[in-house]
Design a protein around this motif. Structure first.
Motif, PDB file in Angstrom:
ATOM      1  N   ILE B   7       0.836  -1.198   0.000  1.00 12.46           N
ATOM      2  CA  ILE B   7       0.000   0.000   0.000  1.00 12.46           C
ATOM      3  C   ILE B   7       0.871   1.248   0.000  1.00 12.46           C
ATOM      4  O   ILE B   7       0.618   2.194  -0.735  1.00 12.46           O
ATOM      5  N   LEU B  10       2.206   1.909  -3.446  1.00 15.30           N
ATOM      6  CA  LEU B  10       1.178   2.404  -4.351  1.00 15.30           C
ATOM      7  C   LEU B  10       0.807   3.851  -4.015  1.00 15.30           C
ATOM      8  O   LEU B  10       0.645   4.684  -4.907  1.00 15.30           O
ATOM      9  N   PHE B  14       1.037   6.937  -6.599  1.00 17.30           N
ATOM     10  CA  PHE B  14      -0.104   7.799  -6.926  1.00 17.30           C
ATOM     11  C   PHE B  14       0.191   9.252  -6.554  1.00 17.30           C
ATOM     12  O   PHE B  14      -0.289  10.176  -7.198  1.00 17.30           O
ATOM     13  N   ARG B  16       2.673  10.864  -7.051  1.00 17.29           N
ATOM     14  CA  ARG B  16       3.471  11.550  -8.065  1.00 17.29           C
ATOM     15  C   ARG B  16       2.603  12.155  -9.156  1.00 17.29           C
ATOM     16  O   ARG B  16       3.092  12.895 -10.008  1.00 17.29           O
ATOM     17  N   GLY B  19      -1.244  17.202  -8.252  1.00 16.29           N
ATOM     18  CA  GLY B  19      -2.342  17.565  -7.365  1.00 16.29           C
ATOM     19  C   GLY B  19      -2.771  16.453  -6.427  1.00 16.29           C
ATOM     20  O   GLY B  19      -3.764  16.595  -5.718  1.00 16.29           O
ATOM     21  N   VAL B  20      -2.050  15.347  -6.432  1.00 14.18           N
ATOM     22  CA  VAL B  20      -2.432  14.226  -5.566  1.00 14.18           C
ATOM     23  C   VAL B  20      -1.492  14.176  -4.360  1.00 14.18           C
ATOM     24  O   VAL B  20      -0.288  13.987  -4.515  1.00 14.18           O
ATOM     25  N   LYS B  23      -3.130  11.784   1.179  1.00 17.14           N
ATOM     26  CA  LYS B  23      -4.494  11.402   1.557  1.00 17.14           C
ATOM     27  C   LYS B  23      -5.315  10.967   0.349  1.00 17.14           C
ATOM     28  O   LYS B  23      -6.026   9.976   0.394  1.00 17.14           O
ATOM     29  N   GLN B  26      -4.168   7.663  -0.892  1.00 10.97           N
ATOM     30  CA  GLN B  26      -4.680   6.572  -0.067  1.00 10.97           C
ATOM     31  C   GLN B  26      -6.138   6.273  -0.398  1.00 10.97           C
ATOM     32  O   GLN B  26      -6.542   5.113  -0.452  1.00 10.97           O
ATOM     33  N   ARG B  27      -6.907   7.333  -0.659  1.00  4.27           N
ATOM     34  CA  ARG B  27      -8.309   7.104  -1.037  1.00  4.27           C
ATOM     35  C   ARG B  27      -8.391   6.304  -2.330  1.00  4.27           C
ATOM     36  O   ARG B  27      -9.246   5.430  -2.482  1.00  4.27           O
ATOM     37  N   TYR B  28      -7.516   6.635  -3.284  1.00  6.58           N
ATOM     38  CA  TYR B  28      -7.511   5.897  -4.557  1.00  6.58           C
ATOM     39  C   TYR B  28      -7.230   4.422  -4.309  1.00  6.58           C
ATOM     40  O   TYR B  28      -7.896   3.539  -4.846  1.00  6.58           O
ATOM     41  N   VAL B  29      -6.203   4.160  -3.491  1.00  8.62           N
ATOM     42  CA  VAL B  29      -5.809   2.770  -3.264  1.00  8.62           C
ATOM     43  C   VAL B  29      -6.931   2.003  -2.558  1.00  8.62           C
ATOM     44  O   VAL B  29      -7.282   0.887  -2.968  1.00  8.62           O
ATOM     45  N   LEU B  30      -7.519   2.629  -1.525  1.00  2.00           N
ATOM     46  CA  LEU B  30      -8.605   1.947  -0.813  1.00  2.00           C
ATOM     47  C   LEU B  30      -9.787   1.709  -1.736  1.00  2.00           C
ATOM     48  O   LEU B  30     -10.438   0.668  -1.683  1.00  2.00           O
ATOM     49  N   HIS B  31     -10.054   2.710  -2.575  1.00  4.56           N
ATOM     50  CA  HIS B  31     -11.164   2.547  -3.509  1.00  4.56           C
ATOM     51  C   HIS B  31     -10.926   1.344  -4.431  1.00  4.56           C
ATOM     52  O   HIS B  31     -11.801   0.505  -4.627  1.00  4.56           O
TER      53      HIS B  31
END
Lengths: 204, 204
Positions: B7, B10, B14, B16, B19-20, B23, B26-31
């Motif tokens: 995680i 990843l 993400f 990189r 604008g990411v 946090k 992490q939302r992207y990965v959990l999603h």
């Protein structure tokens, strides 16, 4: 420019991430295209293996790393012997579990519902894993269930449902506090939050 | 929770994206972890092949699909015989090219600089592909260069540099207009924009 099919496919895949619209997705793709190719390749490889290496914890629903010799897959929190098994915190989503873990204040374990009761979205009581929660309370000798669903309409409805469904287990049930947030200005608190801050007042 | 290495890797990849932050990553990965595994797999596969299938156009720097039998790789706009080769629009980034293309008002071709002059970021004149631009103007018989760098400090500096460097080619040089945007309120326009709207006024 007629965008290439490749770009369109990638844009539509990125758009499935939460809060990402077509414009943001396009920015991501262009950024990756104009950056070191390693970034796109690494991200591609990691994503490809994501679901093979991580899986929901069989006990609590948290993310767990797959260990080939261990079946079922159990997360680090459920494996940790220092955690108090009598204290169980019920959350809606893994995100909420992580937010609570960041405080370092939770010494028990978790149970992730995965969804909240939502009449508007057609999610009824039978879609919540209540039987699994009841079984776990019995199996692990849980004495207190902290209901940490969000203080929203769906979160409150879920908390009330749990109160009813778990009544027979005899477990003590508590609900996280709702009120004016730390650093918040009373002047700008909405009436519902302010009302909760008042009704939930505690002795000084 | 001690987050798994997978995680963390990843999330850092993400992060990189433009604008990411951590946090959002992490939302992207959990999603992705809690969604259909197909989404992560498809995204992984598309990203893995991204740089093999798409490449900068050898002529203008726009994104071009790699066609194995064609070398060098040239984009759809440069290939399009209906485009007016005498009109060349110089932009800083591919994003800007796409924004201009969306208007449907540009009938010429493009040249993507890839970066703007930026003393603050240590990007000097020698890092801009000016010699390639000069060569292209001569090769293709360009008669007008529209400088469409943004109306920012770096964009204006780049425009001035191009004006100086291309003077010897004898090409007509124009600059996109800057002023109060469509639907914008004069009351809320910043003084620089308002000043430009005045100094750039046109006869009615």
């Amino acid at each position: 420019m007629q965008q290439s099919t490749k770009i369109r496919r990638l844009v539509s895949l990125f758009s499935r991430l939460p809060g990402v619209g077509e414009k943001t997705a396009q920015r991501y793709v262009l950024h990756l295209l104009t950056s070191d190719p390693e970034v796109a390749r690494d991200l591609g490889r990691e994503l490809g293996g994501l679901h093979d290496e991580l899986r929901p914890c069989a006990r609590c629903g948290n993310i767990a790393e797959v260990v080939p010799t261990e079946e079922p897959t159990v997360c680090d929190i459920c494996k940790d012997p220092r955690r108090d098994t009598r204290l169980l915190c019920v959350v809606g989503r893994i995100h909420d579990l992580l937010a609570i873990e960041r405080t370092g204040a939770m010494r028990g374990r978790y149970f992730v519902l995965g969804r909240l009761l939502s009449p508007l979205e057609g999610i009824g009581p039978e879609e919540l894993p209540v039987p699994r929660l009841v079984a776990r309370i019995a199996d692990e000798g849980v004495t207190e269930v902290i209901v940490a669903t969000p203080p929203s309409v769906d979160g409150e409805a879920t908390a009330l449902l749990l109160k009813r469904e778990l009544a027979a287990t005899g477990v003590t049930m508590t609900r996280i506090a709702s009120g004016v947030p730390h650093g918040g200005d009373l002047e700008y608190a909405d009436p519902i939050t302010m009302g909760r801050a008042l009704s939930g007042r505690q002795s000084l």
